[in-house]
Design a protein around this motif. Structure first.
Motif, PDB file in Angstrom:
ATOM      1  N   MET A  99       0.770  -6.679   3.185  1.00  0.00           N
ATOM      2  CA  MET A  99       1.067  -5.482   3.982  1.00  0.00           C
ATOM      3  C   MET A  99       0.058  -4.380   3.679  1.00  0.00           C
ATOM      4  O   MET A  99      -0.432  -3.701   4.589  1.00  0.00           O
ATOM      5  CB  MET A  99       2.475  -4.972   3.656  1.00  0.00           C
ATOM      6  CG  MET A  99       3.601  -5.779   4.221  1.00  0.00           C
ATOM      7  SD  MET A  99       5.183  -4.979   3.798  1.00  0.00           S
ATOM      8  CE  MET A  99       6.327  -6.220   4.378  1.00  0.00           C
ATOM      9  N   ALA A 100      -0.247  -4.202   2.407  1.00  0.00           N
ATOM     10  CA  ALA A 100      -1.196  -3.154   2.016  1.00  0.00           C
ATOM     11  C   ALA A 100      -2.561  -3.409   2.647  1.00  0.00           C
ATOM     12  O   ALA A 100      -3.216  -2.477   3.129  1.00  0.00           O
ATOM     13  CB  ALA A 100      -1.315  -3.090   0.496  1.00  0.00           C
ATOM     14  N   TRP A 101      -2.983  -4.672   2.684  1.00  0.00           N
ATOM     15  CA  TRP A 101      -4.258  -4.998   3.319  1.00  0.00           C
ATOM     16  C   TRP A 101      -4.223  -4.699   4.816  1.00  0.00           C
ATOM     17  O   TRP A 101      -5.203  -4.201   5.385  1.00  0.00           O
ATOM     18  CB  TRP A 101      -4.617  -6.468   3.085  1.00  0.00           C
ATOM     19  CG  TRP A 101      -5.174  -6.717   1.723  1.00  0.00           C
ATOM     20  CD1 TRP A 101      -4.602  -7.415   0.707  1.00  0.00           C
ATOM     21  CD2 TRP A 101      -6.426  -6.253   1.220  1.00  0.00           C
ATOM     22  NE1 TRP A 101      -5.414  -7.412  -0.402  1.00  0.00           N
ATOM     23  CE2 TRP A 101      -6.542  -6.709  -0.112  1.00  0.00           C
ATOM     24  CE3 TRP A 101      -7.467  -5.498   1.764  1.00  0.00           C
ATOM     25  CZ2 TRP A 101      -7.656  -6.430  -0.902  1.00  0.00           C
ATOM     26  CZ3 TRP A 101      -8.588  -5.218   0.978  1.00  0.00           C
ATOM     27  CH2 TRP A 101      -8.673  -5.685  -0.345  1.00  0.00           C
ATOM     28  N   SER A 102      -3.097  -4.954   5.448  1.00  0.00           N
ATOM     29  CA  SER A 102      -2.969  -4.645   6.878  1.00  0.00           C
ATOM     30  C   SER A 102      -3.016  -3.142   7.118  1.00  0.00           C
ATOM     31  O   SER A 102      -3.659  -2.675   8.065  1.00  0.00           O
ATOM     32  CB  SER A 102      -1.652  -5.214   7.421  1.00  0.00           C
ATOM     33  OG  SER A 102      -1.651  -6.618   7.369  1.00  0.00           O
ATOM     34  N   PHE A 103      -2.351  -2.390   6.255  1.00  0.00           N
ATOM     35  CA  PHE A 103      -2.333  -0.938   6.417  1.00  0.00           C
ATOM     36  C   PHE A 103      -3.716  -0.330   6.190  1.00  0.00           C
ATOM     37  O   PHE A 103      -4.111   0.606   6.891  1.00  0.00           O
ATOM     38  CB  PHE A 103      -1.311  -0.301   5.479  1.00  0.00           C
ATOM     39  CG  PHE A 103       0.114  -0.489   5.920  1.00  0.00           C
ATOM     40  CD1 PHE A 103       0.502  -0.181   7.219  1.00  0.00           C
ATOM     41  CD2 PHE A 103       1.071  -0.970   5.035  1.00  0.00           C
ATOM     42  CE1 PHE A 103       1.820  -0.358   7.637  1.00  0.00           C
ATOM     43  CE2 PHE A 103       2.395  -1.145   5.435  1.00  0.00           C
ATOM     44  CZ  PHE A 103       2.767  -0.838   6.740  1.00  0.00           C
ATOM     45  N   VAL A 104      -4.469  -0.856   5.232  1.00  0.00           N
ATOM     46  CA  VAL A 104      -5.800  -0.294   4.987  1.00  0.00           C
ATOM     47  C   VAL A 104      -6.715  -0.583   6.181  1.00  0.00           C
ATOM     48  O   VAL A 104      -7.562   0.242   6.546  1.00  0.00           O
ATOM     49  CB  VAL A 104      -6.395  -0.808   3.659  1.00  0.00           C
ATOM     50  CG1 VAL A 104      -7.135  -2.121   3.815  1.00  0.00           C
ATOM     51  CG2 VAL A 104      -7.342   0.233   3.055  1.00  0.00           C
ATOM     52  N   ALA A 105      -6.507  -1.731   6.815  1.00  0.00           N
ATOM     53  CA  ALA A 105      -7.285  -2.050   8.018  1.00  0.00           C
ATOM     54  C   ALA A 105      -6.935  -1.088   9.150  1.00  0.00           C
ATOM     55  O   ALA A 105      -7.825  -0.600   9.871  1.00  0.00           O
ATOM     56  CB  ALA A 105      -7.024  -3.488   8.449  1.00  0.00           C
ATOM     57  N   GLU A 121       0.264  11.160   0.716  1.00  0.00           N
ATOM     58  CA  GLU A 121       1.305  11.419   1.715  1.00  0.00           C
ATOM     59  C   GLU A 121       0.688  11.883   3.035  1.00  0.00           C
ATOM     60  O   GLU A 121       1.183  11.536   4.114  1.00  0.00           O
ATOM     61  CB  GLU A 121       2.289  12.469   1.197  1.00  0.00           C
ATOM     62  CG  GLU A 121       3.476  12.731   2.115  1.00  0.00           C
ATOM     63  CD  GLU A 121       4.333  11.503   2.346  1.00  0.00           C
ATOM     64  OE1 GLU A 121       4.982  11.440   3.419  1.00  0.00           O
ATOM     65  OE2 GLU A 121       4.358  10.597   1.484  1.00  0.00           O
ATOM     66  N   SER A 122      -0.392  12.644   2.953  1.00  0.00           N
ATOM     67  CA  SER A 122      -1.073  13.098   4.159  1.00  0.00           C
ATOM     68  C   SER A 122      -1.591  11.917   4.976  1.00  0.00           C
ATOM     69  O   SER A 122      -1.451  11.882   6.203  1.00  0.00           O
ATOM     70  CB  SER A 122      -2.237  14.030   3.791  1.00  0.00           C
ATOM     71  OG  SER A 122      -2.935  14.437   4.933  1.00  0.00           O
ATOM     72  N   VAL A 123      -2.174  10.943   4.300  1.00  0.00           N
ATOM     73  CA  VAL A 123      -2.671   9.744   4.988  1.00  0.00           C
ATOM     74  C   VAL A 123      -1.509   8.930   5.547  1.00  0.00           C
ATOM     75  O   VAL A 123      -1.568   8.434   6.679  1.00  0.00           O
ATOM     76  CB  VAL A 123      -3.524   8.877   4.040  1.00  0.00           C
ATOM     77  CG1 VAL A 123      -3.957   7.584   4.745  1.00  0.00           C
ATOM     78  CG2 VAL A 123      -4.738   9.648   3.556  1.00  0.00           C
ATOM     79  N   VAL A 124      -0.449   8.791   4.768  1.00  0.00           N
ATOM     80  CA  VAL A 124       0.734   8.057   5.225  1.00  0.00           C
ATOM     81  C   VAL A 124       1.271   8.659   6.515  1.00  0.00           C
ATOM     82  O   VAL A 124       1.519   7.952   7.508  1.00  0.00           O
ATOM     83  CB  VAL A 124       1.833   8.050   4.137  1.00  0.00           C
ATOM     84  CG1 VAL A 124       3.173   7.571   4.718  1.00  0.00           C
ATOM     85  CG2 VAL A 124       1.415   7.155   2.967  1.00  0.00           C
ATOM     86  N   THR A 138      -7.910   7.359  -2.003  1.00  0.00           N
ATOM     87  CA  THR A 138      -6.697   7.930  -1.420  1.00  0.00           C
ATOM     88  C   THR A 138      -6.177   7.041  -0.295  1.00  0.00           C
ATOM     89  O   THR A 138      -4.964   6.817  -0.172  1.00  0.00           O
ATOM     90  CB  THR A 138      -6.980   9.341  -0.872  1.00  0.00           C
ATOM     91  OG1 THR A 138      -7.457  10.168  -1.942  1.00  0.00           O
ATOM     92  CG2 THR A 138      -5.727   9.958  -0.277  1.00  0.00           C
ATOM     93  N   VAL A 139      -7.084   6.534   0.532  1.00  0.00           N
ATOM     94  CA  VAL A 139      -6.694   5.641   1.635  1.00  0.00           C
ATOM     95  C   VAL A 139      -6.060   4.369   1.073  1.00  0.00           C
ATOM     96  O   VAL A 139      -5.043   3.890   1.577  1.00  0.00           O
ATOM     97  CB  VAL A 139      -7.912   5.312   2.516  1.00  0.00           C
ATOM     98  CG1 VAL A 139      -7.515   4.315   3.615  1.00  0.00           C
ATOM     99  CG2 VAL A 139      -8.487   6.579   3.133  1.00  0.00           C
ATOM    100  N   CYS A 182      -5.880   1.924   8.806  1.00  0.00           N
ATOM    101  CA  CYS A 182      -6.421   3.244   8.465  1.00  0.00           C
ATOM    102  C   CYS A 182      -7.848   3.408   8.969  1.00  0.00           C
ATOM    103  O   CYS A 182      -8.272   4.517   9.285  1.00  0.00           O
ATOM    104  CB  CYS A 182      -6.392   3.460   6.950  1.00  0.00           C
ATOM    105  SG  CYS A 182      -4.760   3.889   6.288  1.00  0.00           S
ATOM    106  N   MET A 183      -8.587   2.301   9.069  1.00  0.00           N
ATOM    107  CA  MET A 183      -9.964   2.382   9.536  1.00  0.00           C
ATOM    108  C   MET A 183     -10.041   2.624  11.037  1.00  0.00           C
ATOM    109  O   MET A 183     -11.076   3.024  11.555  1.00  0.00           O
ATOM    110  CB  MET A 183     -10.726   1.093   9.186  1.00  0.00           C
ATOM    111  CG  MET A 183     -10.668   0.695   7.724  1.00  0.00           C
ATOM    112  SD  MET A 183     -11.156   2.003   6.590  1.00  0.00           S
ATOM    113  CE  MET A 183     -12.896   2.142   6.963  1.00  0.00           C
TER     114      MET A 183
END
Length: 261
Positions: A170-176, A224-227, A191-192, A178-179
């Motif tokens: 899930m974390a890998w999907s979320f970082v993708a 939290e800002s990125v979230v 932070t990302v 974010c891009m």
């Protein structure tokens, strides 16, 4: 290549409301969605071309940087996406020849409706786009191809966290994801990565999650800002899909702008 300082490409959220595209009549929300569509094209083509994740991530960063200096009114987001991915292939040493690269780009840009076989007008259009746009992108980037990727930070974070394999994926999907939005222009890579971990824990919470990011070198407020940024983007994206199927946008007619869709 000299190491780039993070602040060379750092902006504020307020500056994202004053981009060349916004000055040309785009809303902030529309620009973010167009950037996201461009990055979606990058990811789809990169998967088909079997490119490393870092290559597609670099392409997304190049695209976000480019549109801080040029307008979507002037350059169609699919044209820039194709060019940025081709540049990223060079920068990240995952080269693909144009006769392999272009058919994939044309297919996904047209949602499967167009083929760009070598020798066809469609192939020639896309070749013209990439050859013509490449020096413009390089100049906008000041020939700076260095990217500090959150993927590297995420690897280190996941090595020291108790997340199971499901939450790590899930974390890998979320970082993708974010891009796909210009988070990389406002927040540091670490932070990302922290936000990706935080989102994975919120989707599948477990006891002890509150301490997972302790010692990770991230500020909770920035995480939290990125979230919140990503959650707001998900909500807008879902809303945009609800009413009607989006008509495929056609780039402005120019020698460097093939019709897509």
């Amino acid at each position: 290549m000299a190491e780039r300082k993070w602040t060379d490409w750092q902006y504020t959220r307020d500056e994202l409301k004053q981009t060349p595209s916004v000055a040309s009549g785009w809303t902030v929300e529309r620009e973010e969605m167009d950037r996201a569509k461009a990055c979606t094209l990058v990811y789809a083509a990169a998967r088909k071309l079997q490119l490393p994740q870092i290559t597609s991530a670099s392409a997304c960063v190049y695209l976000h940087r480019f549109f801080m200096r040029h307008s979507l009114k002037e350059y169609h987001h699919y044209n820039v996406a194709a060019t940025c991915l081709f540049l990223a292939c060079k920068a990240e040493e995952s080269l693909r020849k144009l006769d392999v690269f272009i058919p994939v780009i044309a297919y996904y840009a047209s949602k499967g409706h167009r083929k760009a076989v070598v020798g066809t007008s469609e192939y020639d259009k896309w070749r013209s786009v990439i050859v013509t746009t490449e020096p413009i992108v390089l100049e906008a980037l000041c020939f700076d191809m260095v990217v500090d990727h959150p993927h590297v930070s995420l690897v280190h974070m996941l090595e020291r966290t108790p997340l199971d394999e499901r939450r790590k994926q899930m974390a890998w999907s979320f970082v993708a994801d974010c891009m796909r939005v210009p988070v990389c222009l406002v927040h540091e890579a670490r932070t990302v990565a922290g936000a990706a971990v935080e989102l994975a824990m919120r989707v599948a919470p477990e006891q002890g999650d509150n301490a997972v990011l302790d010692g990770a070198g991230v500020r909770r407020a920035e995480v939290e800002s990125v979230v919140q940024w990503l959650l707001e983007f998900y909500a807008r994206e879902a809303q945009a899909r609800r009413p009607v199927t989006e008509a495929v946008q056609t780039p402005a007619s120019s020698p460097a702008s093939p019709t897509v869709g």
